[in-house]
Design a protein around this motif. Structure first.
Motif, PDB file in Angstrom:
ATOM      1  N   GLN A  10       0.926  -1.475  -0.164  1.00 45.84           N
ATOM      2  CA  GLN A  10      -0.138  -0.071  -0.164  1.00 45.84           C
ATOM      3  C   GLN A  10       0.798   1.152  -0.083  1.00 45.84           C
ATOM      4  OE1 GLN A  10      -3.741   0.380   0.502  1.00 45.84           O
ATOM      5  NE2 GLN A  10      -2.996   2.576   0.112  1.00 45.84           N
ATOM      6  N   LEU A  54       2.373   2.440  -3.625  1.00 45.44           N
ATOM      7  CA  LEU A  54       1.179   2.403  -4.750  1.00 45.44           C
ATOM      8  C   LEU A  54       1.545   3.666  -5.667  1.00 45.44           C
ATOM      9  CD1 LEU A  54      -1.228   1.275  -6.104  1.00 45.44           C
ATOM     10  CD2 LEU A  54      -2.791   2.952  -4.772  1.00 45.44           C
ATOM     11  N   ALA A  63      -2.466  -3.052  -1.870  1.00 45.70           N
ATOM     12  CA  ALA A  63      -2.936  -1.718  -2.696  1.00 45.70           C
ATOM     13  C   ALA A  63      -4.057  -2.505  -3.528  1.00 45.70           C
ATOM     14  CB  ALA A  63      -1.851  -1.114  -3.386  1.00 45.70           C
ATOM     15  N   LEU A  87      -5.946  -1.074  -6.943  1.00 50.58           N
ATOM     16  CA  LEU A  87      -5.529  -1.420  -8.398  1.00 50.58           C
ATOM     17  C   LEU A  87      -6.803  -1.766  -8.980  1.00 50.58           C
ATOM     18  CD1 LEU A  87      -2.255  -3.398  -8.030  1.00 50.58           C
ATOM     19  CD2 LEU A  87      -2.564  -1.350  -9.365  1.00 50.58           C
TER      20      LEU A  87
END
Ligand code: FEO
Length: 383
Positions: A51, A54, A85, A89
């Motif tokens: 995360q 990202l 993430a 995504l």
């Protein structure tokens, strides 16, 4: 930053050179979170990212293609360094997540909301001109893990397997200076406790026709020597060396450790002397794993050995190997460290082959330790 590996394969990873910790591993050269893009009729990402990274990850991806064109995201392993993430995504790409059933269960439990396609062992899936072949390798490193091979590219995306924690400017191991110490620490913590599963995964790797290994951490491997390294670390990781660890306040245990080391070296073996209060525990565990024998020393304090030894024992238990051991200690008015170390090591099924307990550790008495070290090395050489 992205990097092209072949016409249809890009590295879309994140390097974190400032990262100094990963799963408790000290990472003096940072870490990396690898992800790969297969460009085909149905563009496919292999693994996601953490995360925290990202933004950089998306920048890399956009260098190669518009993220909205991604059709599939293969998740070999659900741990957050690869899946953290995913919601972002998926929402950006609309991609379907391809993973094992167990992985789906874990991802959903983590709050990942997506369309899933679950796959089984040896199942194949076309993404156009390329084929994804899924190879289950549970407990390398979690129960849901799998690897993905692409036969047309002779590549295996191996997840945590064959990884190293290092931030690297070069993409391939054969372009880098020696980083085996970092691979050793990574292996000792992440892989060695699961070495029976790792052995199975190595066997499955060897069944494939490969020219490239792409793990989710560290460099990619063209020469495939990392497979031999992992196999050796699973089966016979010991080198011709002794790990001598100590805890000291006034310097006696430290001097004892140095005398022992002199004796070990006199017999032609390497001696690694480590202060447990100043050494990263994972590196200490890795050195224990790769040593033929262990020598543990402590002053007596609070009626016991140094309390940090409880952490050392917890780590030794992860890689319990029933090696030969020697204990040494110093005390003032009441001796307890040696007895405690002996008891604890015996519980861990180490074979105690010698002991030296000195009151106040006067330097003239410490000279005996050189001979103790020598005798210990001789016992190790005899097997
Ligand atoms: Fe790279 Fe087990 O996570």
């Amino acid at each position: 930053m992205s990097e092209q590996i072949s016409k249809r394969l890009h590295w879309i990873g994140v390097n974190n050179p400032e990262g100094r910790d990963f799963h408790g591993i000290s990472t003096p050269r940072g870490g990396s979170y690898n992800s790969y893009l297969l460009s085909d009729e149905y563009p496919t990402l292999i693994d996601g990212t953490h995360q925290r990274f990202l933004d950089g990850y998306l920048e890399s991806l956009k260098e190669v293609m518009n993220p909205q064109g991604i059709k599939y995201i293969v998740i070999n392993h659900a741990e957050p360094d690869h899946s953290g993430a995913l919601n972002e995504l998926v929402s950006l790409t609309g991609a379907t997540i391809v993973c094992t059933e167990k992985c789906r269960e874990l991802l959903e439990a983590m709050g990942i909301s997506a369309e899933f396609r679950t796959v089984g062992n040896n199942e194949e899936m076309s993404i156009g001109s390329l084929t994804l072949r899924f190879i289950m390798d549970p407990m390398v490193h979690w129960p849901e893990t799998m690897m993905t091979s692409v036969p047309e590219e002779k590549v295996l995306f191996s997840g945590d397997l064959y990884g190293t924690e290092i931030a690297h400017e070069a993409l391939f191991a054969d372009e880098m200076e020696d980083f085996s110490e970092l691979s050793r620490d990574y292996f000792a913590l992440v892989m060695r406790p699961l070495h029976m599963s790792v052995k199975q995964a190595i066997k499955r790797t060897r069944e494939l026709e490969l020219e490239l290994l792409c793990p989710s951490h560290g460099p990619c491997h063209r020469d495939l020597r990392i497979i031999d390294y992992y196999e050796r670390m699973c089966t016979s990781p010991e080198e011709d060396k002794v790990l001598i660890m100590y805890a000291s306040i006034w310097g006696s245990s430290k001097r004892m450790a140095e005398q022992l080391a002199a004796g070990v070296r006199a017999e032609g073996m390497e001696a690694c002397v480590r202060d447990i209060c100043k050494t990263n525990m994972v590196s200490l565990m890795a050195e224990a794993l790769t040593s033929k024998g262990l020598m543990l020393g402590s002053l007596t304090m609070l009626g016991m050995y140094h309390p940090l030894y409880e952490t050392v024992f917890a780590f030794l238990k992860l890689n319990n190997q029933h090696k030969k051991a020697f204990v040494f200690g110093t005390y003032g008015w009441s001796s307890a460290a040696c007895r405690g170390l002996t008891q604890k090591l015996s519980e861990l099924r180490y074979e105690i082959v010698g002991e030296r307990d000195l009151r106040f550790g006067r330097p003239e008495e410490e000279k005996q330790l050189v001979e103790d070290g020598r005798q210990f090395a001789i016992k190790l050489k005899e097997g």
